[in-house]
Design an enzyme around this catalytic site. Structure first.
Site, PDB file in Angstrom:
ATOM      1  NE  ARG A  12     -16.096  20.447 -43.312  1.00 40.83           N
ATOM      2  CZ  ARG A  12     -15.890  21.766 -43.337  1.00 40.83           C
ATOM      3  NH1 ARG A  12     -15.621  22.399 -42.228  1.00 40.83           N
ATOM      4  NH2 ARG A  12     -15.974  22.445 -44.469  1.00 40.83           N
ATOM      5  CD  GLU A  57     -11.078  27.792 -45.416  1.00 39.90           C
ATOM      6  OE1 GLU A  57     -10.409  27.972 -44.392  1.00 39.90           O
ATOM      7  OE2 GLU A  57     -12.294  27.562 -45.411  1.00 39.90           O
ATOM      8  CB  SER A  59      -8.928  31.619 -43.159  1.00 40.74           C
ATOM      9  OG  SER A  59      -9.965  31.052 -43.923  1.00 40.74           O
ATOM     10  NE  ARG A  73      -9.633  21.729 -45.261  1.00 40.74           N
ATOM     11  CZ  ARG A  73     -10.790  22.390 -45.313  1.00 40.74           C
ATOM     12  NH1 ARG A  73     -10.923  23.424 -46.120  1.00 40.74           N
ATOM     13  NH2 ARG A  73     -11.799  22.026 -44.556  1.00 40.74           N
TER      14      ARG A  73
END
Length: 426
Positions: free
Chosen positions: A276, A348, A351, A391
């Protein structure tokens, strides 16, 4: 943005949809504002008609020699016109209040979206791949990265928390991931590559739903522009205020950009590593389609994102988000979660959301159906990550690590790495 006419037609259904997202009923409040607005507009029309009729009568009265009556009519016209600015102002204020309330209300979920308050209500749709078994205890990416060219200390000195320097072959691997994703989305899945602006105006942020509700999560420049939190903003707003022809649809865009998020609502979360960050890279997927195309397009987009994970050999699962975990503009969202052996959990990495005409109404983005010359309809918009580069770098590092602290380069990335097979500690 919601259509007040649809709320007017079935207020109970609207409140039921909001209740599934944990939002209190608002149709009565909205319809009261709508009724007041419409009454004021009617009053304005009646006043204008009365003024026109009185003005028309003045000439006839003068022609008949009825000067006193003509003067009375002139006074009547003056009084009516004097009253109209107040009505106009009040109507504009009520309309602004109604629009403001509508702009704050999230999209309604599709019927197949499961109800739930948070991520615990999400549903696993599918698994792909088996987590690798290690004959040593796998490390998390930030522990691995310190020896491979990941420098948080220098970034902290220069920029503060939630920034990082990547050096050497680790930086090259990060670049390779972005290029591989773009090549996959353009070459295999037919997206058009775009280099979009990363600074946008208020209207663009409003159009895709970041403003007004999420201003605290954004970075704003001194001249009033906003740094994009995702290329969804720039790519979706490409059709802002336009009427496109049906034959142009679907429009499919992809872009690799830096993204910027203040993470105001994530204080204390994922403070270690690069999960993040305030600044990160992402390959975005955006589709502009007709309403009839949007259901199939959602599955197509999700498969396009999944194909990157499969090509890299990264185990993942697809999650159908519940009503309480979906984003503000979404009607349905699939999250892709990649397996991270260092954390021993799925996280995650993408999305993919379908928004119906919610964003299109905010952007006033429409299309003209084939064979029609006058009528228009709102487009449907979809967006997804194909994928978040940082990520994915985390996932490659943790899944391809060795006992010596090196990271093997996935086969799909070796052409982008000049043949480098592994990233060794510096």
């Amino acid at each position: 943005m919601h259509d007040i006419r649809l709320i007017r037609d079935d207020p109970a259904a609207f409140d039921t949809g909001l209740a599934r997202r944990g939002v209190a009923p608002v149709s009565a409040e909205l319809l009261a504002l709508d009724e007041r607005r419409r009454k004021l507009l009617t009053d304005l029309q009646v006043a204008q008609a009365s003024a026109n009729a009185a003005a028309k009568a003045i000439g006839a009265l003068i022609g008949q020699g009825k000067k006193d009556e003509a003067e009375a009519k002139k006074a009547e016209v003056a009084a009516i016109k004097a009253s109209m600015p107040k009505i106009e102002t009040e109507a504009a204020e009520v309309e602004a209040e109604l629009d403001g309330r509508l702009a704050e209300i999230p999209n309604l979920p599709y019927p197949d979206v499961p109800e739930g308050a948070d991520e615990d209500g999400n549903v696993i749709v599918k698994h792909w791949g088996e987590p690798a078994k290690f004959d040593f205890t796998p490390k998390e990416h930030d522990e691995l990265g310190k020896a491979l060219g990941m420098d948080f200390d220098a970034a902290g000195t220069v920029s503060g928390a939630r920034f990082v320097y990547l050096k050497g072959n680790l930086a090259r691997l990060n670049r390779a991931l972005g290029q591989f994703m773009l090549d996959t989305q353009t070459g295999t899945h037919g997206y058009t590559e775009v280099v979009p602006p990363v600074l946008v105006r208020d209207a663009a942020m409003f159009g895709t739903g970041q403003l007004p509700k999420f201003a605290d999560d954004l970075f704003q420049t001194t001249d009033g522009r906003w740094l994009i939190p995702t290329a969804e903003v720039s790519l979706t707003n490409y059709v802002q205020g336009q009427i496109v022809s049906e034959v142009e649809l679907p429009i499919r865009f992809t872009a690799l950009t830096n993204c910027f998020r203040a993470e105001a609502g994530a204080a204390g979360r994922d403070t270690r590593g690069i999960i993040r960050q305030h600044q990160f890279e992402k390959v975005e997927l955006v589709s502009i389609v007709t309403p009839e195309q949007s259901e199939e397009e959602h599955e197509r987009m999700t498969l396009a994102a999944e194909s990157v994970l499969e090509a890299l050999g990264l185990p993942y699962r697809r999650m159908l988000l519940c009503t309480g975990d979906m984003g503000f503009t979404a009607k349905r969202t699939f999250d892709l979660e990649v397996w991270l052996p260092g954390q021993q959990r799925y996280r995650e990495i993408s999305s993919c959301s379908t928004c119906g005409d919610f964003q299109a109404r905010r952007m006033n983005a429409r299309y003209r159906p084939a064979g029609e010359t006058k009528g228009t309809r709102f487009v449907h918009t979809l967006n997804g990550s194909g994928l978040a580069v940082g990520r994915t770098l985390v996932a490659v590092m943790e899944n391809y690590q060795t006992a010596s602290g090196a990271v093997r380069v996935p086969d799909a990335l070796r052409p982008y790495m000049g043949g480098v097979e592994a990233i060794e500690p510096l």
